[in-house]
Design an enzyme around this catalytic site. Sequence first.
Site, PDB file in Angstrom:
ATOM      1  N   ARG A 102       0.703  -1.165   0.084  1.00 22.08           N
ATOM      2  CA  ARG A 102       0.045  -0.077   0.098  1.00 22.08           C
ATOM      3  C   ARG A 102       0.871   1.403  -0.087  1.00 22.08           C
ATOM      4  O   ARG A 102       2.094   1.164   0.354  1.00 22.08           O
ATOM      5  CB  ARG A 102      -0.947   0.062   1.164  1.00 22.08           C
ATOM      6  N   ARG A 145      -7.813  -1.312  -6.858  1.00 23.39           N
ATOM      7  CA  ARG A 145      -7.835   0.028  -6.087  1.00 23.39           C
ATOM      8  C   ARG A 145      -8.328   1.092  -6.978  1.00 23.39           C
ATOM      9  O   ARG A 145      -7.188   1.068  -8.047  1.00 23.39           O
ATOM     10  CB  ARG A 145      -6.998   0.342  -4.951  1.00 23.39           C
ATOM     11  N   GLN A 162      -2.867   3.191   9.613  1.00 21.97           N
ATOM     12  CA  GLN A 162      -1.810   3.103   9.069  1.00 21.97           C
ATOM     13  C   GLN A 162      -0.634   4.037   9.894  1.00 21.97           C
ATOM     14  O   GLN A 162       0.468   3.734  10.005  1.00 21.97           O
ATOM     15  CB  GLN A 162      -1.992   3.639   7.513  1.00 21.97           C
ATOM     16  N   ASP A 211      -2.579  10.601  -2.938  1.00 24.78           N
ATOM     17  CA  ASP A 211      -2.843   9.241  -3.986  1.00 24.78           C
ATOM     18  C   ASP A 211      -2.937   9.546  -5.318  1.00 24.78           C
ATOM     19  O   ASP A 211      -2.789   8.982  -6.305  1.00 24.78           O
ATOM     20  CB  ASP A 211      -4.005   8.425  -3.279  1.00 24.78           C
ATOM     21  N   LYS A 232      -5.565   9.776   2.251  1.00 25.78           N
ATOM     22  CA  LYS A 232      -6.274   8.945   3.127  1.00 25.78           C
ATOM     23  C   LYS A 232      -7.382   9.673   3.793  1.00 25.78           C
ATOM     24  O   LYS A 232      -7.271  11.036   4.139  1.00 25.78           O
ATOM     25  CB  LYS A 232      -5.267   8.415   4.072  1.00 25.78           C
TER      26      LYS A 232
HETATM   27  O1  MRU Z   1      -5.070   3.029   1.768  1.00 27.21           O
HETATM   28  P1  MRU Z   1      -3.678   3.410   1.885  1.00 27.21           P
HETATM   29  O2  MRU Z   1      -2.687   3.043   3.070  1.00 27.21           O
HETATM   30  O3  MRU Z   1      -2.787   2.912   0.645  1.00 27.21           O
HETATM   31  O4  MRU Z   1      -3.543   4.855   1.816  1.00 27.21           O
HETATM   32  C1  MRU Z   1      -2.174   5.605   1.493  1.00 27.21           C
HETATM   33  C2  MRU Z   1      -2.165   7.090   1.742  1.00 27.21           C
HETATM   34  O5  MRU Z   1      -3.203   7.683   1.684  1.00 27.21           O
HETATM   35  C3  MRU Z   1      -0.891   7.426   1.761  1.00 27.21           C
HETATM   36  O6  MRU Z   1      -0.727   8.695   2.495  1.00 27.21           O
HETATM   37  C4  MRU Z   1      -0.416   7.875   0.125  1.00 27.21           C
HETATM   38  O7  MRU Z   1      -0.750   6.710  -0.715  1.00 27.21           O
HETATM   39  C5  MRU Z   1       0.820   8.490   0.017  1.00 27.21           C
HETATM   40  S1  MRU Z   1       2.075   7.145   0.259  1.00 27.21           S
HETATM   41  C6  MRU Z   1       3.597   8.190  -0.154  1.00 27.21           C
END
Ligand code: MRU
Length: 359
Positions: free
Chosen positions: A54, A97, A204, A245, A256
């Site tokens: 992730r 995803r 996370q 993302d 997130k």
């Molecule tokens: O659902 P996740 O844990 O994949 O979400 C990840 C995030 O929101 C991170 O902040 C994002 O991917 C940046 S990682 C450098």
Amino acid sequence: MELTQITHIDNVRLSDDGRAVRILDQSRLPNETVYLELSQAEDLYEAIHALRVRGAPAIGIFAGYAMYVLARQTKAAQFGDFIQECRRHHAYLNSSRPTAVNLKHMLDRMLAVAESMPCMDIDSILESMRQAAIAIHQEDITMCTAISRHGLSLVKEGDGILTHCNAGPLATSRYGTALGPLFLAKEEGITLHAWCDETRPLLQGARLTAYELQRAGIDCTLICDNMASIVMKEGKINACFVGCDRVARNGDTANKIGTSGVAILARHYGIPFYVLGPSSTIDFTCPDGDHIPIELRDGEEIKSKFFEQPSSLPEVKCYNPAFDVTDHDLITAIVTERGICYPPFEDSLAALFGRKREV
Ligand code: MRU
């Protein structure tokens, strides 16, 4: 664990025999350190969907290797049949995803490598795909290191930094994006204090960010997401650093779930709010945040995943969007590998990278 060990953690790579993608299973951290070797399409899809791998950049790196691993299983002798298979793998992995655009960007890039070699034999195409996957990984290392360095220029000795979710080495390749400045600061003897939102519902921040920082010997404090306001009000936060993302052309940023709330609080308390991310996360085809697809996940993640007993009655309905979009107006700056972009982002991002991304 040494600082260098955690900043250079071996989270995604090709297995030694090149037949599988090897990952550190992030869904088991911090209590178990488990490495998986995945070679079947369903397992590769599941690893992304279940957040074993992730973080937008790490998903992109994984996608590159996954395309190569699946492509080399081909029995096709003809170029046309081989490309049809690659397109099928692309579509399948891309459906795992929806929000992190790195996934699509890197799948597109791998497919383009194969499609650009119609006169070549399959073995030569596979070798080019292998090299492309490694190049994606190497580029991410370079980009994260540069982002971390630019981010470091935004902080000073003694600052308190609030972060949300995990944008460290586990989510990327090296150093991370939003956490990169903290690791570099540590290397350079600058003392910062990190405040980690635990990041409901998949934690996370608690499971991964606090793990990385703690292992690196960086002073950090874990808070529940709903404590960010009081910590800001108490004057403990000098800046917010978050990852991303998908960044739309106008700077609207998906990250997130809960990130936009942090940005709104930061505006209220007059605290700068920085988004840190590589160009592979900018989607110049996406005009604004309204066009970013938001992943909806199973409500059981809210009710039962991290509890010994369910926190709510089984019949209670849940709404579980995994991301939200922070309005560009709330973002102080977007830190990329090429430099720091300030508003208006439509102009500053275009000036740094050009309107059309190369894939
Ligand atoms: O659902 P996740 O844990 O994949 O979400 C990840 C995030 O929101 C991170 O902040 C994002 O991917 C940046 S990682 C450098």
